[in-house]
Design a protein around this motif. Structure first.
Motif, PDB file in Angstrom:
ATOM      1  N   CYS A 433     -25.990  51.129  21.320  1.00  0.00           N
ATOM      2  CA  CYS A 433     -25.437  51.535  19.851  1.00  0.00           C
ATOM      3  C   CYS A 433     -24.729  52.610  21.024  1.00  0.00           C
ATOM      4  CB  CYS A 433     -26.460  52.453  18.640  1.00  0.00           C
ATOM      5  SG  CYS A 433     -25.104  52.612  18.094  1.00  0.00           S
ATOM      6  N   ARG A 434     -22.781  52.170  20.542  1.00  0.00           N
ATOM      7  CA  ARG A 434     -22.420  52.253  21.117  1.00  0.00           C
ATOM      8  C   ARG A 434     -21.735  54.135  20.747  1.00  0.00           C
ATOM      9  NH1 ARG A 434     -18.757  49.935  24.428  1.00  0.00           N
ATOM     10  NH2 ARG A 434     -19.392  47.549  25.479  1.00  0.00           N
ATOM     11  N   VAL A 435     -21.819  53.961  19.369  1.00  0.00           N
ATOM     12  CA  VAL A 435     -22.367  54.818  18.500  1.00  0.00           C
ATOM     13  C   VAL A 435     -23.739  56.394  19.327  1.00  0.00           C
ATOM     14  CG1 VAL A 435     -21.533  56.157  16.066  1.00  0.00           C
ATOM     15  CG2 VAL A 435     -20.342  53.569  16.922  1.00  0.00           C
ATOM     16  N   LEU A 436     -22.690  57.280  19.019  1.00  0.00           N
ATOM     17  CA  LEU A 436     -23.636  58.244  19.762  1.00  0.00           C
ATOM     18  C   LEU A 436     -23.101  59.061  18.492  1.00  0.00           C
ATOM     19  CD1 LEU A 436     -22.261  58.246  22.520  1.00  0.00           C
ATOM     20  CD2 LEU A 436     -23.102  59.944  23.390  1.00  0.00           C
ATOM     21  N   TYR A 437     -22.119  59.314  17.645  1.00  0.00           N
ATOM     22  CA  TYR A 437     -22.067  60.393  16.490  1.00  0.00           C
ATOM     23  C   TYR A 437     -21.516  60.288  15.636  1.00  0.00           C
ATOM     24  CZ  TYR A 437     -21.351  64.587  13.517  1.00  0.00           C
ATOM     25  OH  TYR A 437     -21.117  65.331  12.919  1.00  0.00           O
ATOM     26  N   ASP A 438     -21.786  60.087  14.786  1.00  0.00           N
ATOM     27  CA  ASP A 438     -20.375  59.547  13.796  1.00  0.00           C
ATOM     28  C   ASP A 438     -19.793  60.173  12.794  1.00  0.00           C
ATOM     29  OD1 ASP A 438     -22.563  59.200  12.131  1.00  0.00           O
ATOM     30  OD2 ASP A 438     -22.183  56.863  11.488  1.00  0.00           O
ATOM     31  N   GLY A 439     -20.891  61.307  12.148  1.00  0.00           N
ATOM     32  CA  GLY A 439     -20.465  62.118  11.357  1.00  0.00           C
ATOM     33  C   GLY A 439     -21.565  62.536  10.095  1.00  0.00           C
ATOM     34  N   LYS A 440     -22.005  61.211  10.013  1.00  0.00           N
ATOM     35  CA  LYS A 440     -22.484  61.017   8.453  1.00  0.00           C
ATOM     36  C   LYS A 440     -24.313  61.988   8.463  1.00  0.00           C
ATOM     37  CE  LYS A 440     -20.338  56.484   8.005  1.00  0.00           C
ATOM     38  NZ  LYS A 440     -20.701  55.068   8.114  1.00  0.00           N
ATOM     39  N   GLU A 441     -24.353  61.758   9.770  1.00  0.00           N
ATOM     40  CA  GLU A 441     -26.048  62.882   9.847  1.00  0.00           C
ATOM     41  C   GLU A 441     -25.689  64.254   9.947  1.00  0.00           C
ATOM     42  OE1 GLU A 441     -24.981  60.878  14.334  1.00  0.00           O
ATOM     43  OE2 GLU A 441     -24.395  60.768  12.041  1.00  0.00           O
ATOM     44  N   GLY A 442     -24.758  64.752   9.466  1.00  0.00           N
ATOM     45  CA  GLY A 442     -24.134  66.329   9.419  1.00  0.00           C
ATOM     46  C   GLY A 442     -23.621  66.960  11.491  1.00  0.00           C
ATOM     47  N   VAL A 443     -24.782  67.708  11.328  1.00  0.00           N
ATOM     48  CA  VAL A 443     -24.105  68.358  12.589  1.00  0.00           C
ATOM     49  C   VAL A 443     -25.248  67.320  13.301  1.00  0.00           C
ATOM     50  CG1 VAL A 443     -25.044  70.075  14.718  1.00  0.00           C
ATOM     51  CG2 VAL A 443     -24.231  70.522  12.377  1.00  0.00           C
ATOM     52  N   GLY A 444     -26.386  65.749  13.692  1.00  0.00           N
ATOM     53  CA  GLY A 444     -26.478  65.734  13.803  1.00  0.00           C
ATOM     54  C   GLY A 444     -27.857  66.404  15.483  1.00  0.00           C
ATOM     55  N   SER A 445     -27.481  65.152  16.235  1.00  0.00           N
ATOM     56  CA  SER A 445     -28.600  65.829  17.526  1.00  0.00           C
ATOM     57  C   SER A 445     -26.941  66.645  18.778  1.00  0.00           C
ATOM     58  CB  SER A 445     -28.444  64.872  18.553  1.00  0.00           C
ATOM     59  OG  SER A 445     -26.930  64.356  19.143  1.00  0.00           O
ATOM     60  N   TRP A 446     -26.773  67.283  17.909  1.00  0.00           N
ATOM     61  CA  TRP A 446     -25.058  68.030  19.007  1.00  0.00           C
ATOM     62  C   TRP A 446     -25.557  69.872  18.590  1.00  0.00           C
ATOM     63  CZ3 TRP A 446     -20.808  67.736  21.707  1.00  0.00           C
ATOM     64  CH2 TRP A 446     -20.892  65.967  21.546  1.00  0.00           C
ATOM     65  N   THR A 447     -25.633  69.902  19.602  1.00  0.00           N
ATOM     66  CA  THR A 447     -26.372  71.928  19.500  1.00  0.00           C
ATOM     67  C   THR A 447     -26.357  72.644  19.928  1.00  0.00           C
ATOM     68  OG1 THR A 447     -28.201  72.993  20.130  1.00  0.00           O
ATOM     69  CG2 THR A 447     -27.843  71.241  21.502  1.00  0.00           C
ATOM     70  N   CYS A 448     -25.933  74.240  20.935  1.00  0.00           N
ATOM     71  CA  CYS A 448     -25.260  74.901  21.596  1.00  0.00           C
ATOM     72  C   CYS A 448     -26.105  76.346  21.490  1.00  0.00           C
ATOM     73  CB  CYS A 448     -23.924  75.407  20.579  1.00  0.00           C
ATOM     74  SG  CYS A 448     -24.412  76.176  18.427  1.00  0.00           S
ATOM     75  N   ASN A 449     -25.174  77.164  22.452  1.00  0.00           N
ATOM     76  CA  ASN A 449     -26.324  77.979  23.152  1.00  0.00           C
ATOM     77  C   ASN A 449     -26.213  79.133  21.270  1.00  0.00           C
ATOM     78  OD1 ASN A 449     -27.295  77.801  25.155  1.00  0.00           O
ATOM     79  ND2 ASN A 449     -25.279  78.465  26.660  1.00  0.00           N
ATOM     80  N   SER A 450     -27.396  80.101  20.767  1.00  0.00           N
ATOM     81  CA  SER A 450     -26.470  80.653  19.974  1.00  0.00           C
ATOM     82  C   SER A 450     -26.304  82.126  20.891  1.00  0.00           C
ATOM     83  CB  SER A 450     -28.031  80.798  19.131  1.00  0.00           C
ATOM     84  OG  SER A 450     -29.114  81.886  20.032  1.00  0.00           O
ATOM     85  N   THR A 451     -26.159  83.102  19.720  1.00  0.00           N
ATOM     86  CA  THR A 451     -25.406  84.441  20.230  1.00  0.00           C
ATOM     87  C   THR A 451     -26.387  85.263  20.707  1.00  0.00           C
ATOM     88  OG1 THR A 451     -26.143  84.771  17.349  1.00  0.00           O
ATOM     89  CG2 THR A 451     -23.542  84.599  17.955  1.00  0.00           C
TER      90      THR A 451
END
Length: 635
Positions: A433-451
């Protein structure tokens, strides 16, 4: 937890055979021999009170007290103690900070509010811009910043910093138990990162009645590669010192001697306590001793907001006898309908379950860069199931579940790993699949460091949020963090050879930021390619297209070129760590152009181990929570 009765025996046999093949026979002290004869109560405390005060019904004092004596001089341990004013017969907790950190008053404020007496102390010693710290008085390897060696085993493991720091931790227990309001029979301890690693060695202090290791789990001489899940991976050859360390002061060596209930808190992609190995440490704890783990999915050295209740709840149950802690769930990967693998989860205390989340990963053998997908969960009669489509039935499938309870407790299931074809499963994902993230799944698999690395209730918040942007199109916003995703390591979302990266973005202030593509993230031959982007202000969507020629190696300056298909992690890094538009929105990340070619995992190359020495270490100060460190520089 799955019981691995033969792991420790196998570890020692392997050490002997490996050492016999590569070097002269290796001999070292066993964990019981290391601690034999040590009495953390023997030396006088000689307390020096620097300051006392009362705030919000809690009494505090800032102190120095004696550690051990070396060459006629005592180590002077710096710490802070607090207890509810007027408290009696209180359970006590010792906080063991992480690398680069120090005493943390926030823990005192939160845990005294739950009826605990709490001791937080400094083991790291002298540190830039820090006014108060433990005085090691020239003891070699005492000061963290001045360590002369890592994983020291000669002349004995007692020469290593972790032995000295664990001694200091035991002396902090002595200080705590001698406070008049503390019940010495109800003492627990918890450690963060490097402090979490020390929690396994503190098993030899019988005064500890409950513990929690956060991030630290051992196995650091095994690098990030786990040959159990790496099909075709070259063998890693440990040094003689590695073998001595594994059998002596390594946390996993002490795990079979843990006699107190142990909770392990971490994140699925942590770089200090590797997820796959951490479960082995828990499995080595003797049968009958309670143990549990809880993993924030996708985070890499932080705990998510949903998990901050676990630590206090664990101690409430095991030190105060208040509340309940659910038993660990039963899980298995089985063959579902249409030859599709399925994770089955049967939680304990099913009537108290709020929800179950299932995460699955394909192929990637290294926990630090594995992409975790969300799976759709169905429940029937207290049994939860999730089907997991795969793209290559001959590569490993990984899965685990998080179970949420009404009490606020969240626990994780055992990690399940299987080659689907061994079950008779077939690949059902037919095309990438060429689309990693389209926005429809909320935040999806994106993440970050917490505070912060410390999961202090009230101090952790969410920095990525699902939002709706112009034209009603969904995406996610990022507040003061660098969002990243492991999706490119997933065989379905891997980049085509020579493809461009494209995504949509909304910023009403304009942005200067860097897009980073990581190859072999945090394992052998780790490389980062970056591309600077500048956008003008616009109230609508702007499309960013980045051809591979724009991504330059941060060390050599070389272009990533056609090898963009080897990327495993995508990261967005704002200038000065802050997005200029606090409501910036991202969506629709996709690969454009290029062609799909057969993929060869980096670890299957002949030179895959050439950089291994650079990727394994017992030190975690490079992973420290910057907010926590900054807030404590005044001490």
């Amino acid at each position: 937890m799955k019981v691995l009765l033969t792991v420790m025996a196998g570890l020692l046999v392997f050490a002997a055979s490996a050492s016999g093949a590569e070097t002269a026979p290796v001999k070292t002290m066993s964990p019981p021999e290391i601690w034999e004869g040590y009495d953390p109560r023997a030396e006088p405390l000689d307390e020096e009170v620097l300051k006392t005060w009362e705030q919000d019904g809690v009494r505090y004092k800032e102190v120095y007290f004696n550690g051990e004596q070396f060459d006629g001089k005592y180590v002077r341990i710096y710490g802070m103690y607090a207890a509810p004013a007027g408290g009696r017969n209180l359970p006590g907790l010792v906080h063991i900070h992480g690398g680069g950190q120090t005493v943390n008053e926030s823990w005192l404020q939160k845990l005294t509010g739950r009826g605990y007496a709490v001791m937080t102390f400094n083991w790291g010693g002298e540190w830039p811009k820090r006014q108060r710290y433990t005085l090691w008085n020239g003891v070699e390897n005492g000061d963290h910043k001045k360590r002369t060696g890592h994983q020291v085993t000669l002349p004995t493991p007692r020469s290593d910093a972790y032995y000295l720091w664990t001694q200091a931790s035991m002396r902090a227990v002595t200080y705590l138990e001698r406070q008049p309001e503390v019940n010495a029979d109800k003492i627990g301890a918890y450690g963060i990162s490097m402090g979490g690693s020390m929690m396994w060695n503190i098993a030899f202090d019988p005064r500890i009645k409950a513990g929690c290791a956060i991030y630290g789990a051992g196995w650091n001489t095994y690098a990030y590669e786990d040959p159990r899940y790496s099909v075709g991976m070259p063998e890693y050859r440990p040094s003689a010192n590695d073998l001595r360390w594994r059998a002596s002061l390594a946390p996993e060596a002490s795990a079979p001697y843990v006699k107190f209930p142990m909770l392990f808190l971490s994140s699925s992609n942590d770089r200090h306590g590797y997820m796959d190995r951490a479960e082995q440490s828990l499995d080595l704890i003797p049968a009958g001793v309670p143990r549990a783990w809880a993993l924030t999915p996708r985070f890499r050295h932080h705990i998510g907001l949903d998990f901050v209740h676990d630590l206090p709840a664990w101690f409430d149950v095991h030190l105060k006898g208040e509340g309940t802690w659910p038993d660990n769930p039963e899980t298995a990967i089985a063959l579902g309908q249409d030859a599709v693998p399925m994770l089955r989860v049967k939680p304990a205390n099913a009537q108290d379950v709020v929800k179950v989340e299932v995460f699955c990963g394909l192929e990637t053998p290294f926990a630090v860069n594995r992409h975790w997908r969300n799976a759709t969960v169905r429940e029937s009669g207290g049994l939860y199931t999730a089907t997991i489509p795969v793209m290559n039935a001959r590569e490993y499938l990984f899965a685990f579940a998080n179970i949420f309870y009404k009490s606020g407790v969240v626990i994780s299931s055992p990690l399940e790993a299987v080659i689907p074809s061994s079950l008779g499963a077939v690949a059902t994902i037919k095309e990438p699949c060429r689309v990693l993230y389209d926005g429809k799944e909320g935040v999806g698999s994106w993440t970050c460091n917490s505070t912060g690395t410390d999961p202090i209730p009230g101090r952790i918040d969410k920095r990525l949020n699902a939002v709706v942007g112009p034209e009603g199109k969904p995406g996610f916003s990022a507040k003061g963090v660098s969002p990243f995703t492991y999706a490119p390591s997933d065989p379905e979302f891997r980049a085509p050879k020579g493809a461009s990266l494209q995504f949509d973005m909304k910023t009403e202030t304009g942005e200067d930021f860097t897009v980073k593509l990581h190859k072999n993230y945090w394992v052998a031959d780790f490389q980062t390619y970056s591309c600077k982007v500048a956008l003008d202000a616009d109230s609508g969507w702007q499309t960013v297209t980045l051809p591979p020629s724009r991504f330059q190696n941060e060390k050599t300056g070389a272009s990533i070129g056609d090898t963009i298909n080897e990327v495993g992690v995508l990261e967005l890094s704002p200038q000065n760590r802050m997005w200029q538009d606090s409501n910036v929105i991202f969506r629709n990340f996709r690969w454009v152009g290029g062609e799909y070619v057969p993929h060869v995992h980096a670890y299957r190359r002949k030179d895959a181990e050439t950089d291994a020495a650079l990727t394994h270490r017992d030190d975690a100060d490079h992973l420290q929570g910057l907010g926590v460190v900054k807030s404590n520089q005044r001490r």
